[in-house]
Design a protein around this motif. Structure first.
Motif, short mmCIF file in Angstrom:
data_model
loop_
_atom_site.label_atom_id
_atom_site.label_comp_id
_atom_site.label_asym_id
_atom_site.label_seq_id
_atom_site.Cartn_x
_atom_site.Cartn_y
_atom_site.Cartn_z
N ALA A 40 9.20 66.11 48.89
CA ALA A 40 8.54 65.05 48.14
C ALA A 40 9.54 63.99 47.71
CB ALA A 40 7.84 65.64 46.92
N GLU A 41 10.71 64.42 47.25
CA GLU A 41 11.71 63.46 46.80
C GLU A 41 12.14 62.54 47.94
OE1 GLU A 41 15.60 63.59 43.99
OE2 GLU A 41 15.54 65.06 45.63
N LEU A 42 12.42 63.11 49.09
CA LEU A 42 12.82 62.28 50.24
C LEU A 42 11.72 61.31 50.63
CD1 LEU A 42 14.62 64.96 52.44
CD2 LEU A 42 15.68 63.04 51.23
N PHE A 43 10.49 61.77 50.58
CA PHE A 43 9.35 60.92 50.91
C PHE A 43 9.29 59.72 49.97
CE2 PHE A 43 5.00 59.56 50.32
CZ PHE A 43 4.47 59.52 51.59
N PHE A 44 9.38 59.97 48.67
CA PHE A 44 9.26 58.89 47.71
C PHE A 44 10.49 57.98 47.72
CE2 PHE A 44 6.19 61.88 45.57
CZ PHE A 44 5.07 61.10 45.82
N GLN A 45 11.65 58.55 47.96
CA GLN A 45 12.85 57.70 48.07
C GLN A 45 12.72 56.71 49.23
OE1 GLN A 45 15.94 60.66 48.31
NE2 GLN A 45 16.33 60.61 46.10
N GLU A 46 12.21 57.19 50.35
CA GLU A 46 12.02 56.31 51.50
C GLU A 46 11.01 55.20 51.17
OE1 GLU A 46 12.21 54.59 55.24
OE2 GLU A 46 13.56 56.04 54.28
N HIS A 47 9.93 55.56 50.50
CA HIS A 47 8.92 54.56 50.15
C HIS A 47 9.41 53.63 49.06
CE1 HIS A 47 5.28 55.53 52.53
NE2 HIS A 47 5.90 56.71 52.67
N ALA A 48 10.33 54.10 48.21
CA ALA A 48 10.88 53.21 47.18
C ALA A 48 11.68 52.08 47.82
CB ALA A 48 11.75 54.01 46.22
N ARG A 49 12.31 52.37 48.96
CA ARG A 49 13.03 51.31 49.67
C ARG A 49 12.07 50.30 50.29
NH1 ARG A 49 16.56 55.79 50.61
NH2 ARG A 49 15.43 56.47 52.47
N LYS A 50 10.92 50.81 50.74
CA LYS A 50 9.94 49.95 51.39
C LYS A 50 9.00 49.27 50.39
CE LYS A 50 9.63 53.06 55.42
NZ LYS A 50 8.72 53.99 56.15
N GLN A 51 8.67 49.98 49.32
CA GLN A 51 7.68 49.50 48.35
C GLN A 51 8.24 49.58 46.93
OE1 GLN A 51 4.82 52.56 50.19
NE2 GLN A 51 3.40 51.00 49.41
N PRO A 52 9.28 48.85 46.62
CA PRO A 52 9.89 48.98 45.29
C PRO A 52 8.99 48.51 44.16
CG PRO A 52 10.81 47.11 46.48
CD PRO A 52 9.97 47.86 47.46
N ASP A 53 7.93 47.79 44.47
CA ASP A 53 7.02 47.29 43.45
C ASP A 53 5.75 48.13 43.33
OD1 ASP A 53 8.74 45.19 42.86
OD2 ASP A 53 7.83 43.88 44.37
N CYS A 54 5.78 49.34 43.88
CA CYS A 54 4.61 50.23 43.82
C CYS A 54 4.81 51.26 42.71
CB CYS A 54 4.41 50.92 45.17
SG CYS A 54 3.03 52.10 45.17
N ALA A 55 3.97 51.20 41.69
CA ALA A 55 4.11 52.11 40.56
C ALA A 55 3.97 53.57 40.97
CB ALA A 55 3.08 51.76 39.49
N ASP A 56 3.07 53.85 41.91
CA ASP A 56 2.84 55.24 42.29
C ASP A 56 4.04 55.86 43.00
OD1 ASP A 56 0.37 55.79 41.18
OD2 ASP A 56 -0.75 55.02 42.91
N VAL A 57 4.89 55.05 43.60
CA VAL A 57 6.12 55.58 44.19
C VAL A 57 7.04 56.11 43.09
CG1 VAL A 57 8.23 54.96 45.42
CG2 VAL A 57 6.01 54.17 46.28
N TRP A 58 7.21 55.31 42.04
CA TRP A 58 8.10 55.72 40.94
C TRP A 58 7.49 56.87 40.14
CZ3 TRP A 58 12.74 54.20 41.72
CH2 TRP A 58 12.96 53.02 42.45
N ARG A 59 6.16 56.87 40.03
CA ARG A 59 5.50 58.01 39.39
C ARG A 59 5.77 59.29 40.18
NH1 ARG A 59 0.02 60.29 39.63
NH2 ARG A 59 -0.69 58.62 41.01
N GLY A 60 5.71 59.17 41.52
CA GLY A 60 5.99 60.35 42.34
C GLY A 60 7.39 60.86 42.14
N LEU A 61 8.36 59.96 42.07
CA LEU A 61 9.75 60.38 41.81
C LEU A 61 9.87 60.99 40.42
CD1 LEU A 61 11.67 57.40 43.42
CD2 LEU A 61 11.84 59.80 44.13
N GLY A 62 9.15 60.42 39.47
CA GLY A 62 9.15 61.01 38.13
C GLY A 62 8.56 62.40 38.10
N ASN A 63 7.49 62.59 38.85
CA ASN A 63 6.88 63.93 38.94
C ASN A 63 7.87 64.96 39.46
OD1 ASN A 63 4.51 62.68 38.14
ND2 ASN A 63 3.47 62.93 40.09
#
Length: 207
Positions: A40-63
């Motif tokens: 999950a962490e790798l998934f959200f880290q990859e999406h954070a690079r692509k979608q840094p303005d997506c709240a649900d990406v950062w929520r996923g990393l927080g989870n």
């Protein structure tokens, strides 16, 4: 003897509002819910690079960080999600949850107040606010908040369990038993209520 602390309920674990708005993020959330934290962490880290303005990406990393009990990192990620979507009570609820885990009850309650100001029917914030009051020994004040959460949504084992723990600390043991049993009716494998019930039924004569 059981540990006796009411259980926190991070946005996805006991409630139905965990799904991300973008279906493309669903695999990361499913991995997290399945305990595959590294995936999950790798998934959200990859999406954070692509979608840094997506709240649900950062929520996923927080989870993920919260599940690892890395609460400082979880706070940073949840704060990033909050900055992107401050109108969403879930993000305020997550801030309150992690503030509780960091031992900051006043900050936690403040976050839950904001969540409920945005949505008075946001039941998870009521449950978590009650948990914070429990933590500081304000058991009588916690009970109405558990009741308010249950009045909105009585299908969550965690809230029945938490009220049972609170009742046990108040010495209202037969009532506590009823709430642990209610939790188990909803989730027969709910370990914390099983432990509580086994302990209480060995200590008191319950009907």
């Amino acid at each position: 003897m059981t540990s006796g602390r009411p259980e926190g309920n991070l946005n996805a674990m006991q409630w139905n509002d965990w799904s991300p708005d973008d279906p493309a993020l669903l695999p990361g959330y499913e991995a997290w819910r399945g305990g595959k934290l590294g995936e999950a962490e790798l998934f959200f880290q990859e999406h954070a690079r692509k979608q840094p303005d997506c709240a649900d990406v950062w929520r996923g990393l927080g989870n993920v960080a919260w599940s690892r009990q890395d609460f400082s990192t979880a706070l940073a990620h949840f704060s990033a999600a909050l900055r992107l979507a401050p109108w969403n009570p879930m993000h305020w609820g997550n801030i309150g949850l992690v503030r509780r885990d960091l031992g900051e009850p006043h900050a936690a309650i403040s976050a839950f107040r904001v969540a409920l100001g945005l949505d008075p029917e946001y039941a998870p914030a009521l449950n978590e606010w009650a948990n914070v009051l429990f933590d500081v020994g304000r058991y009588v004040e916690a009970l109405p908040l558990y009741d308010a959460s249950l009045a909105i949504d009585d299908n969550r084992a965690v809230v029945h369990h938490n009220k049972g723990v609170c009742l046990r600390y108040l010495g209202r043991l037969p009532e506590a038993v009823r709430y642990f049993r209610a939790a188990l009716m909803l989730d027969p494998g709910y370990r914390y209520s099983l432990e509580e019930l086994q302990y209480l039924e060995s200590e008191i004569d319950v009907k």
